[in-house]
Enzyme design. Structure first.
Site, PDB file in Angstrom:
ATOM      1  N   GLU A 118      -3.390  -0.128   8.190  1.00 50.73           N
ATOM      2  CA  GLU A 118      -2.214   0.326   8.949  1.00 50.73           C
ATOM      3  C   GLU A 118      -2.310  -0.198  10.367  1.00 50.73           C
ATOM      4  O   GLU A 118      -3.376  -0.118  10.992  1.00 50.73           O
ATOM      5  CB  GLU A 118      -2.129   1.862   9.048  1.00 50.73           C
ATOM      6  CG  GLU A 118      -1.658   2.559   7.818  1.00 50.73           C
ATOM      7  CD  GLU A 118      -1.547   4.068   8.008  1.00 50.73           C
ATOM      8  OE1 GLU A 118      -1.302   4.540   9.143  1.00 50.73           O
ATOM      9  OE2 GLU A 118      -1.727   4.778   7.009  1.00 50.73           O
TER      10      GLU A 118
ATOM     11  N   HIS B 189      -3.056  10.933   0.480  1.00 50.49           N
ATOM     12  CA  HIS B 189      -2.530  10.745   1.836  1.00 50.49           C
ATOM     13  C   HIS B 189      -1.932  12.089   2.263  1.00 50.49           C
ATOM     14  O   HIS B 189      -0.750  12.224   2.520  1.00 50.49           O
ATOM     15  CB  HIS B 189      -1.498   9.615   1.859  1.00 50.49           C
ATOM     16  CG  HIS B 189      -1.198   9.066   3.222  1.00 50.49           C
ATOM     17  ND1 HIS B 189      -1.281   7.729   3.549  1.00 50.49           N
ATOM     18  CD2 HIS B 189      -0.790   9.675   4.366  1.00 50.49           C
ATOM     19  CE1 HIS B 189      -0.925   7.542   4.802  1.00 50.49           C
ATOM     20  NE2 HIS B 189      -0.622   8.713   5.330  1.00 50.49           N
TER      21      HIS B 189
ATOM     22  N   ASN C 245      -7.346   1.813   9.875  1.00 48.96           N
ATOM     23  CA  ASN C 245      -6.032   2.021  10.481  1.00 48.96           C
ATOM     24  C   ASN C 245      -6.223   2.047  11.987  1.00 48.96           C
ATOM     25  O   ASN C 245      -7.008   2.859  12.496  1.00 48.96           O
ATOM     26  CB  ASN C 245      -5.419   3.355  10.036  1.00 48.96           C
ATOM     27  CG  ASN C 245      -5.061   3.383   8.565  1.00 48.96           C
ATOM     28  OD1 ASN C 245      -5.168   2.371   7.866  1.00 48.96           O
ATOM     29  ND2 ASN C 245      -4.632   4.534   8.092  1.00 48.96           N
TER      30      ASN C 245
ATOM     31  N   ARG D 192       0.860  -1.185   0.000  1.00 42.27           N
ATOM     32  CA  ARG D 192       0.000   0.000   0.000  1.00 42.27           C
ATOM     33  C   ARG D 192       0.899   1.240   0.000  1.00 42.27           C
ATOM     34  O   ARG D 192       1.667   1.455   0.937  1.00 42.27           O
ATOM     35  CB  ARG D 192      -0.904  -0.002   1.241  1.00 42.27           C
ATOM     36  CG  ARG D 192      -1.689   1.274   1.374  1.00 42.27           C
ATOM     37  CD  ARG D 192      -2.627   1.277   2.581  1.00 42.27           C
ATOM     38  NE  ARG D 192      -3.244   2.569   2.672  1.00 42.27           N
ATOM     39  CZ  ARG D 192      -3.103   3.427   3.696  1.00 42.27           C
ATOM     40  NH1 ARG D 192      -2.385   3.099   4.762  1.00 42.27           N
ATOM     41  NH2 ARG D 192      -3.684   4.597   3.668  1.00 42.27           N
TER      42      ARG D 192
ATOM     43  N   TYR E  79      -4.311   2.176  15.801  1.00 41.49           N
ATOM     44  CA  TYR E  79      -3.117   2.345  16.632  1.00 41.49           C
ATOM     45  C   TYR E  79      -3.414   2.174  18.117  1.00 41.49           C
ATOM     46  O   TYR E  79      -2.645   1.561  18.833  1.00 41.49           O
ATOM     47  CB  TYR E  79      -2.466   3.715  16.358  1.00 41.49           C
ATOM     48  CG  TYR E  79      -1.822   3.730  14.985  1.00 41.49           C
ATOM     49  CD1 TYR E  79      -0.530   3.260  14.812  1.00 41.49           C
ATOM     50  CD2 TYR E  79      -2.536   4.121  13.858  1.00 41.49           C
ATOM     51  CE1 TYR E  79       0.061   3.201  13.554  1.00 41.49           C
ATOM     52  CE2 TYR E  79      -1.952   4.076  12.591  1.00 41.49           C
ATOM     53  CZ  TYR E  79      -0.658   3.611  12.453  1.00 41.49           C
ATOM     54  OH  TYR E  79      -0.079   3.531  11.209  1.00 41.49           O
TER      55      TYR E  79
ATOM     56  N   GLU F  78      -7.256   8.349   6.166  1.00 45.47           N
ATOM     57  CA  GLU F  78      -7.534   8.989   7.458  1.00 45.47           C
ATOM     58  C   GLU F  78      -8.114  10.400   7.333  1.00 45.47           C
ATOM     59  O   GLU F  78      -7.526  11.384   7.808  1.00 45.47           O
ATOM     60  CB  GLU F  78      -6.263   9.018   8.315  1.00 45.47           C
ATOM     61  CG  GLU F  78      -5.757   7.633   8.665  1.00 45.47           C
ATOM     62  CD  GLU F  78      -4.580   7.639   9.628  1.00 45.47           C
ATOM     63  OE1 GLU F  78      -4.096   8.713   9.993  1.00 45.47           O
ATOM     64  OE2 GLU F  78      -4.151   6.535  10.026  1.00 45.47           O
TER      65      GLU F  78
HETATM   66  O1  IFM Z   1       2.552   8.067   9.750  1.00 43.49           O
HETATM   67  C1  IFM Z   1       1.176   8.014   9.966  1.00 43.49           C
HETATM   68  C2  IFM Z   1       0.445   7.778   8.654  1.00 43.49           C
HETATM   69  O2  IFM Z   1       0.759   8.748   7.710  1.00 43.49           O
HETATM   70  C3  IFM Z   1      -1.039   7.806   8.880  1.00 43.49           C
HETATM   71  N1  IFM Z   1      -1.415   6.905   9.954  1.00 43.49           N
HETATM   72  C4  IFM Z   1      -0.680   6.966  11.176  1.00 43.49           C
HETATM   73  C5  IFM Z   1       0.816   6.900  10.917  1.00 43.49           C
HETATM   74  C6  IFM Z   1       1.592   6.998  12.235  1.00 43.49           C
HETATM   75  O3  IFM Z   1       1.326   8.208  12.845  1.00 43.49           O
END
Ligand code: IFM
Length: 429
Positions: A343, A123, A280, A79, A282, A168
């Protein structure tokens, strides 16, 4: 020593993710126009140490070496994002051949190694010329995005089987337009809300021009100390973007706030059926009621306590990914298409023996597997990121790579996590 991972379903895609401004460099080459991130990063005080993406990982010139690294890792898919200012330096008009040529070479080189290309069309590196005309606050940008998507599809569509429109949109709206710590650096608070709608309209227009489209948002399960605040946060961060795409409507209070920014027919365009949803993940977000009655937002974010944190200080909660995936299934039922985790990853100290990242990835892959076992249709998982790269306002201070990059010499050195993941992928039956 971690136990070996359970087997994923046949056809499950493992990949790595990157983004144009974070890795490509070559900012002034082959006719690329300036993006909002060039402007922002070159504005004193905006990024840590004044870092910019002018050179980044020099991937524009070193993409073949980077694809060799991917091939050695054994991933099925890559990706990456297409830099809009390479294709339309002014944000509109005919395609710039040299810009398309780069992605053409990239897609061909991936194909030669049997790696599927998964391009993201936006992006965050908006052509500066469009920002000068209002950026995502302007409906015009959505229309221009539809044109740009068609230009890219025209050139790469014979080899690309799946597309991601936007990355995002919540982060771009919040950090770029509401708080101002990302490009283009506006601090508009709630007046940033039209940015959500115009990005979604752009997604919908592109979805009509392309086949097999996904949209990728940053999503977070909410840990609510206060239920009203929790519902409000979930609406702003998650449902503002997912409801219109999957249900064709906004959460009611956000529809009211958007008012006549939403025009007749927009929601039909935005809810063009998706091939898949990109997620995505985290960390979860803990929220409580605002501490003051005058607070501008109906929630306050609070620290998630009692868990490890990444080098960035982000809480590590693998079960949050399970909660997110099963929560999407419970919320959207039959309207939910297959999901790709587009992600997931962490920043660590600048070490090669990144046991922390191995544990992080292992835990999150187990969470994905558990969600699949419990009936969620997850089709793929992409690590953020292949390489250490330009982490936006944090410059080069946060290292997310399976592969370490020495930004002085551009030398790439695979970390322990790269070797670990290669073992996981090689062990697939
Ligand atoms: O680096 C970023 C990415 O561009 C978008 N998602 C989160 C990642 C980590 O912060």
């Amino acid at each position: 020593m971690v136990d070996s991972l359970p087997a994923f379903p046949p056809g499950f895609h493992f990949g790595v993710s990157t983004a144009s401004y974070q890795i490509e460099g070559a900012a002034g080459e082959d006719g690329r126009g300036p993006s909002i991130w060039d402007t922002f990063a070159h504005t004193p005080g905006r990024t840590r140490n004044g870092d910019t993406g002018d050179v980044a990982c020099d991937h524009y010139h070193r993409y073949a070496e980077d694809i060799t690294l991917m091939s050695g890792l054994g991933v099925d898919a890559y990706r990456f994002s297409v830099a809009w200012p390479r294709i339309q330096p002014e944000g509109s008009g005919p395609a710039q051949a040299k810009g398309l040529d780069f992605y053409d070479r990239l897609v061909d080189a991936l194909g030669e190694r049997g790696i599927a290309a998964l391009p993201t069309l936006f992006h965050w590196d908006l052509p500066q010329a469009l920002e000068d005309r209002g950026g995502w606050l302007s409906r015009e940008t959505a229309l221009r995005f539809g044109d740009y998507a068609a230009l890219v599809a025209d050139r790469l569509g014979d080899r690309v089987r799946r597309w991601i429109t936007l990355n995002e949109p919540v982060v771009h709206m919040a950090q770029g337009y509401a708080f101002g710590d990302h490009a283009p650096g506006h601090a508009l608070g709630l007046a940033a809300l039209p940015v959500a709608h115009h990005q979604l309209l752009a997604h919908g227009l592109a979805a009509q021009a392309l086949e097999n489209v996904m949209i990728t948002n940053n999503m977070t399960p909410v840990i609510a100390d206060d239920p009203v605040a929790g519902t409000a946060y979930d609406a702003f961060h998650n449902r503002l973007f997912t409801d219109p795409v999957l249900l064709g409507s906004y959460p009611a209070f956000l529809a009211d706030a958007l008012g006549d920014v939403i025009r007749d027919g927009d929601l039909d365009i935005i809810s063009t059926p998706l091939h898949a949803l990109g997620v995505n993940y985290y960390n979860p977000t803990r929220v409580g009621a605002p501490s003051s009655p005058d607070a501008p937002l109906p929630f306050e974010t609070l620290p998630v306590e009692g868990v490890p944190t990444t080098a960035f200080g982000w809480p590590v909660v693998p079960s949050g990914l399970y909660d997110l995936l099963t929560g999407l299934r419970d919320t959207y039922g039959d309207r939910l298409p297959p999901i790709y985790v587009t992600e997931n990853g962490c920043s660590t100290d600048d070490v090669l023996d990144d046991r922390f990242r191995i544990d992080y990835l292992d835990g999150h892959l187990r969470a994905v597997h558990r969600a699949i076992t419990d009936g969620v249709d997850v089709r793929g998982y992409f690590v953020w990121s292949l390489l250490d790269n330009f982490e936006w306002a944090e410059g080069y201070s946060q290292r997310f790579g399976l592969v370490r990059v020495d930004f002085e010499t551009q030398q790439r050195t695979p970390r322990a996590s790269y070797h670990w993941l290669r073992g996981v992928l090689a062990g697939r039956s």
